[in-house]
Design a protein around this motif. Structure first.
Motif, PDB file in Angstrom:
ATOM      1  N   LEU A 285       0.816  -1.213   0.000  1.00  0.00           N
ATOM      2  CA  LEU A 285       0.000   0.000   0.000  1.00  0.00           C
ATOM      3  C   LEU A 285       0.853   1.267   0.000  1.00  0.00           C
ATOM      4  CD1 LEU A 285      -2.897   1.107   0.105  1.00  0.00           C
ATOM      5  CD2 LEU A 285      -2.725   1.078   2.595  1.00  0.00           C
ATOM      6  N   PHE A 286       1.991   1.237   0.677  1.00  0.00           N
ATOM      7  CA  PHE A 286       2.875   2.404   0.724  1.00  0.00           C
ATOM      8  C   PHE A 286       4.074   2.255  -0.214  1.00  0.00           C
ATOM      9  CE2 PHE A 286       1.581   3.282   5.419  1.00  0.00           C
ATOM     10  CZ  PHE A 286       0.323   3.634   4.993  1.00  0.00           C
ATOM     11  N   TYR A 287       4.847   1.182  -0.038  1.00  0.00           N
ATOM     12  CA  TYR A 287       6.143   1.092  -0.703  1.00  0.00           C
ATOM     13  C   TYR A 287       6.028   0.639  -2.163  1.00  0.00           C
ATOM     14  CZ  TYR A 287       6.946   1.045   4.317  1.00  0.00           C
ATOM     15  OH  TYR A 287       6.897   1.314   5.659  1.00  0.00           O
ATOM     16  N   GLY A 288       5.255  -0.395  -2.417  1.00  0.00           N
ATOM     17  CA  GLY A 288       5.054  -0.818  -3.806  1.00  0.00           C
ATOM     18  C   GLY A 288       4.435   0.292  -4.633  1.00  0.00           C
ATOM     19  N   ASN A 289       3.413   0.930  -4.071  1.00  0.00           N
ATOM     20  CA  ASN A 289       2.767   2.042  -4.776  1.00  0.00           C
ATOM     21  C   ASN A 289       3.753   3.154  -5.080  1.00  0.00           C
ATOM     22  OD1 ASN A 289       0.376   0.676  -4.529  1.00  0.00           O
ATOM     23  ND2 ASN A 289      -0.550   2.069  -3.060  1.00  0.00           N
ATOM     24  N   SER A 290       4.566   3.519  -4.098  1.00  0.00           N
ATOM     25  CA  SER A 290       5.490   4.637  -4.272  1.00  0.00           C
ATOM     26  C   SER A 290       6.500   4.367  -5.379  1.00  0.00           C
ATOM     27  CB  SER A 290       6.218   4.933  -2.964  1.00  0.00           C
ATOM     28  OG  SER A 290       5.315   5.409  -1.982  1.00  0.00           O
ATOM     29  N   ILE A 291       7.019   3.158  -5.418  1.00  0.00           N
ATOM     30  CA  ILE A 291       7.997   2.807  -6.450  1.00  0.00           C
ATOM     31  C   ILE A 291       7.370   2.895  -7.831  1.00  0.00           C
ATOM     32  CG2 ILE A 291       9.443   0.948  -7.361  1.00  0.00           C
ATOM     33  CD1 ILE A 291       9.688  -0.022  -4.386  1.00  0.00           C
ATOM     34  N   ARG A 292       6.178   2.348  -7.964  1.00  0.00           N
ATOM     35  CA  ARG A 292       5.521   2.358  -9.277  1.00  0.00           C
ATOM     36  C   ARG A 292       5.169   3.779  -9.716  1.00  0.00           C
ATOM     37  NH1 ARG A 292       3.363  -2.705  -7.131  1.00  0.00           N
ATOM     38  NH2 ARG A 292       1.562  -1.632  -6.206  1.00  0.00           N
ATOM     39  N   PHE A 293       4.651   4.580  -8.793  1.00  0.00           N
ATOM     40  CA  PHE A 293       4.348   5.971  -9.138  1.00  0.00           C
ATOM     41  C   PHE A 293       5.610   6.725  -9.528  1.00  0.00           C
ATOM     42  CE2 PHE A 293       0.095   5.652  -7.169  1.00  0.00           C
ATOM     43  CZ  PHE A 293      -0.617   6.441  -8.049  1.00  0.00           C
TER      44      PHE A 293
END
Length: 333
Positions: A285-293
């Motif tokens: 929710l935080f880290y995977g999302n941030s990398i992709r964004f």
């Protein structure tokens, strides 16, 4: 210490503030006005400007999510600050990433010279770097007037991948109403816990290619084909690696469930309320999302240390260490 769950008021002030409430008429009240006494409806779950709001007449949506009240300004809807109301993170860090991207820097430095009200919106003339609206919603043309993208209010029209909100990035759902989606395990998720897409509910490869081409057409208004190809190759790789990292975290959590060290899906319990489960949620929710964004929007630095790859690796190790600790405690008991 008691841990309290959600309630309608706090839901409306948090998640549903952006997603939208269901507004209902619950009665009437009489009030004095300049024109004498008048009868007004009383509304539940109001005020709300969430984009998915269900209105008392059955209509859906709230234009004021992007075109705020009193002006209904196209200029406001085209500026990234409006999108930041709901897309700031850490779960949806779109604006945070935009701030540190080259595009965001150009916008902040140069947009006093831009024409935010021109229709259609001409690349290189009316603006010189994309905002959120450029990529997702606006009608965009080049300086010869050739249409690069037609106007849309369906924000995923140019998006093949859904990269945030759920454990794994996956092709976008076919329908806006995702409530019927269920995987083989009976969970309302568009993927299995191992990341396998529940394809019957998701757009197919052909539709993904159509949406990819729409987005690339916007990029090609400024960039070369080689630049665009390289950019999307990196995004594909980010999707692959972040999904892999989520899978490793899921394996650790599943082991905790299987060994009875945490109570989750196999036990029919809440899978989001224990420490190791919360760390699993943070992984995607935080880290995977941030990398992709960060990859999708060119905010590379944000995708490394600011909730990015460093944090994701650290969180995975902490999950493994915590599992080891739970085992030791259980063995001693």
């Amino acid at each position: 210490m008691a841990i309290h769950g959600s309630d309608p008021v706090t839901d409306a002030d948090s998640c549903l503030s952006c997603h939208g409430t269901e507004v209902k008429i619950t009665g009437t009240e009489t009030r004095d006005t300049e024109m004498g006494e008048m009868v007004f409806p009383t509304l539940s779950h109001w005020p709300n400007a969430g984009v998915g709001r269900v209105n008392p007449d059955g209509s859906k949506g709230a234009c004021s999510a992007c075109h705020t009240r009193h002006q209904f300004s196209i200029e406001m809807a085209r500026k990234p600050y409006t999108c930041a109301q709901c897309h700031k993170g850490p779960d949806v860090p779109a604006y945070k990433v935009y701030e540190v991207s080259v595009h965001g820097n150009i916008q902040k430095a140069m947009d006093t010279y831009w024409d935010y009200q021109a229709v259609p919106w001409t690349v290189g003339k009316d603006f010189t770097a994309p905002t959120c609206a450029t990529c997702h919603a606006s009608e965009v043309v080049d300086e010869e007037g050739e249409v690069l993208a037609t106007r849309s209010h369906r924000m995923n029209d140019r998006l093949p991948w859904r990269i945030f909100g759920l454990p794994y990035a996956h092709p976008h759902p076919i329908a806006a109403d995702t409530t019927p989606i269920v995987n083989a395990a009976g969970l309302n998720l568009p993927t299995e816990l191992d990341g396998t897409p529940v394809s019957v509910f998701l757009i197919d490869a052909e539709e993904m290619a159509v949406r990819q081409a729409r987005m690339e057409a916007v990029c090609l208004g400024c960039h070369s084909q080689q630049w665009v190809d390289g950019h999307f190759q990196r995004l594909d790789r980010s999707i692959e690696t972040t999904n892999h990292m989520t899978l490793q975290a899921t394996k650790i959590l599943s082991q905790a469930w299987e060994e009875g060290l945490a109570a989750g899906i196999p036990q029919g319990a809440n899978p989001f309320d224990e420490a190791i489960e919360l760390k699993w949620v943070e992984q995607w929710l935080f880290y995977g999302n941030s990398i992709r964004f960060a990859t999708a929007m060119g905010g590379a630095d944000y995708g490394v240390f600011a909730n990015g790859r460093w944090t994701q690796n650290k969180n995975l190790q902490e999950m493994l260490d915590y599992l080891t600790l739970l085992r030791a405690v259980n063995k001693r008991e």
